[in-house]
Design a protein around this motif. Structure first.
Motif, PDB file in Angstrom:
ATOM      1  N   GLU A 104       0.872  -1.180   0.000  1.00 42.70           N
ATOM      2  CA  GLU A 104       0.000   0.000   0.000  1.00 42.70           C
ATOM      3  C   GLU A 104       0.904   1.223   0.000  1.00 42.70           C
ATOM      4  OE1 GLU A 104      -2.671   0.063   3.274  1.00 42.70           O
ATOM      5  OE2 GLU A 104      -4.120  -1.253   2.281  1.00 42.70           O
TER       6      GLU A 104
ATOM      7  N   ASN B   9       0.974   5.659   0.052  1.00 41.84           N
ATOM      8  CA  ASN B   9       0.184   6.881   0.224  1.00 41.84           C
ATOM      9  C   ASN B   9       0.548   7.922  -0.823  1.00 41.84           C
ATOM     10  OD1 ASN B   9      -1.351   6.016   2.357  1.00 41.84           O
ATOM     11  ND2 ASN B   9       0.112   6.754   3.905  1.00 41.84           N
TER      12      ASN B   9
ATOM     13  N   THR C  60      -4.579  12.832   1.492  1.00 46.69           N
ATOM     14  CA  THR C  60      -3.740  11.652   1.340  1.00 46.69           C
ATOM     15  C   THR C  60      -4.624  10.500   0.884  1.00 46.69           C
ATOM     16  OG1 THR C  60      -2.317  12.440   3.087  1.00 46.69           O
ATOM     17  CG2 THR C  60      -2.113  10.121   2.520  1.00 46.69           C
TER      18      THR C  60
ATOM     19  N   THR D 148      -4.739   6.484  -0.034  1.00 48.15           N
ATOM     20  CA  THR D 148      -4.019   5.211   0.068  1.00 48.15           C
ATOM     21  C   THR D 148      -4.305   4.378  -1.179  1.00 48.15           C
ATOM     22  OG1 THR D 148      -4.236   5.305   2.453  1.00 48.15           O
ATOM     23  CG2 THR D 148      -3.681   3.168   1.503  1.00 48.15           C
TER      24      THR D 148
END
Ligand SMILES: [Zn+2]
Ligand SMILES: [Zn+2]
Length: 367
Positions: free
Chosen positions: A289, A291, A298, A300
């Motif tokens: 994952e 960001n 932000t 993800t």
């Protein structure tokens, strides 16, 4: 066709921003169509050329593109300049106020001059450009703008007459029309035009208003708060009715044209936003994952195992707002997987083992 903007303005390639401005002012005065009644068409052409050169060279970004590639893209990828691309209307006002006095600014231009920008209320509409960022498009914003316009003279209520006293126009006998006879012999042309004495009103001031010299309007600086809606498009025009020029009781509109600056790491594609994201080979293989910063947000992003270089991962609804809609465009992450350039001994050993494990020989460099 490559134009030499530097020679158009009569400057050298190392000219400073001040030099460019100075040259534009000088040439602008010289070639203003209204100051060249005898060769108006020629002057207009020249004036447009000067304005185009100024539009490009006064903008550091456009100037550097021009220096490097010898050409510039205007709106929608066009390479031909139109008045819609011109973003220095306030400079015009600065220059021409001095020439035309209180009746200066926009009204100093011939009617056809800004053709495609002033498309309504012919000579009374105004257009200004508003520079905004992509972040402004994302969140929406309010911006205050200042611009010059002719607003109604409060002394004479816009009539142009002292104490509001008006007489019938003797030129047209109050009809507001003028008959012009041209030619001679058997070829005679009669045309009916707007009376030039009274401008079609049929009436003239008994005595001119002292404040506005009979024009009925005075040049003022207006301030206006512009509501920039979320998701606005580049070159989109927002119309403010009745905020344009005033002249003898008529009033035009103001068009605010959106000029969206490029963002360094984010590319806009319609309502979608495209960004590049580097991840390692191992992350791409194993999945991860990551960001991503979009302005103040932000997001993800899930990188699935086995992601390939150049793959586009789409995050639905993380792009730009769509105008007049509650929905959002997408965020598109362009995955870049750089190959490491320097490895330490242990990393080399592990990668060699990885190759053996994958049923391949140890890489040749290792021996
Ligand atoms: Zn008249
Ligand atoms: Zn007045």
């Amino acid at each position: 066709m490559t134009k030499d903007y530097y020679s158009v303005l009569g400057i050298t390639k190392d000219a400073s921003q001040d030099d460019i401005k100075k040259a534009f002012r000088q040439l602008g005065k010289k070639f203003h169509p209204d100051l060249n009644p005898n060769n108006k068409a020629e002057a207009e052409e020249k004036f447009k050329e000067i304005s185009e050169a100024y539009e490009v060279l006064s903008d550091p970004q456009k100037r550097s593109n021009y220096d490097r590639f010898g050409k510039v893209e205007f709106g929608d990828g066009r390479s031909d300049f139109t008045w819609q691309d011109f973003s220095h209307y306030s400079e015009f006002n600065d220059i021409f106020d001095k020439i035309f006095g209180s009746f200066g600014g926009f009204s100093g231009f011939g009617d056809s001059f800004f053709g495609n920008v002033r498309n309504q209320g012919p000579d009374l509409d105004l257009a200004i450009r508003l520079r905004i960022s992509l972040s402004d498009v994302y969140y929406g914003t309010k911006k205050r703008v200042k611009y010059r316009r002719n607003s109604p003279c409060s002394e004479c209520n816009g009539s142009g007459a002292k104490d509001n006293k008006l007489n019938y126009c003797s030129t047209c006998k109050g009809s507001g029309q003028e008959r012009v006879v041209q030619g001679g012999g058997f070829m005679r042309m009669v045309s009916v035009t707007v009376c030039r004495t009274c401008n079609g009103r049929g009436k003239v001031p008994v005595e001119l208003c002292r404040t506005c010299n009979g024009y009925g309007s005075i040049s003022t600086t207006e301030e206006l708060e512009i509501n920039v809606p979320r998701g606005v498009q580049n070159n989109q025009k927002i119309r403010y009715r009745g905020r344009g020029q005033t002249h003898q009781g008529r009033v035009g509109d103001l068009f605010v044209i959106m000029s969206i600056d490029d963002e360094k790491d984010i590319v806009r594609d319609g309502d979608n936003l495209i960004i590049r994201r580097e991840i390692s080979f191992a992350e791409a293989a194993l999945g991860t994952e990551t960001n991503v910063s979009i302005f103040k947000e932000t997001v993800t992003v899930k990188i699935p195992p086995g992601t390939q270089p150049g793959e586009m991962i789409r995050v639905k609804g993380a792009g730009l707002p769509r105008m007049n809609s509650q929905t959002l465009g997408d965020l598109i992450v362009n995955v870049v997987i750089p190959v490491p350039k320097r490895l330490n001994a242990r990393q080399k050993e592990l990668l060699s083992q990885f190759e053996e494990e994958s049923g391949r020989k140890r890489p040749w460099s290792r021996r």
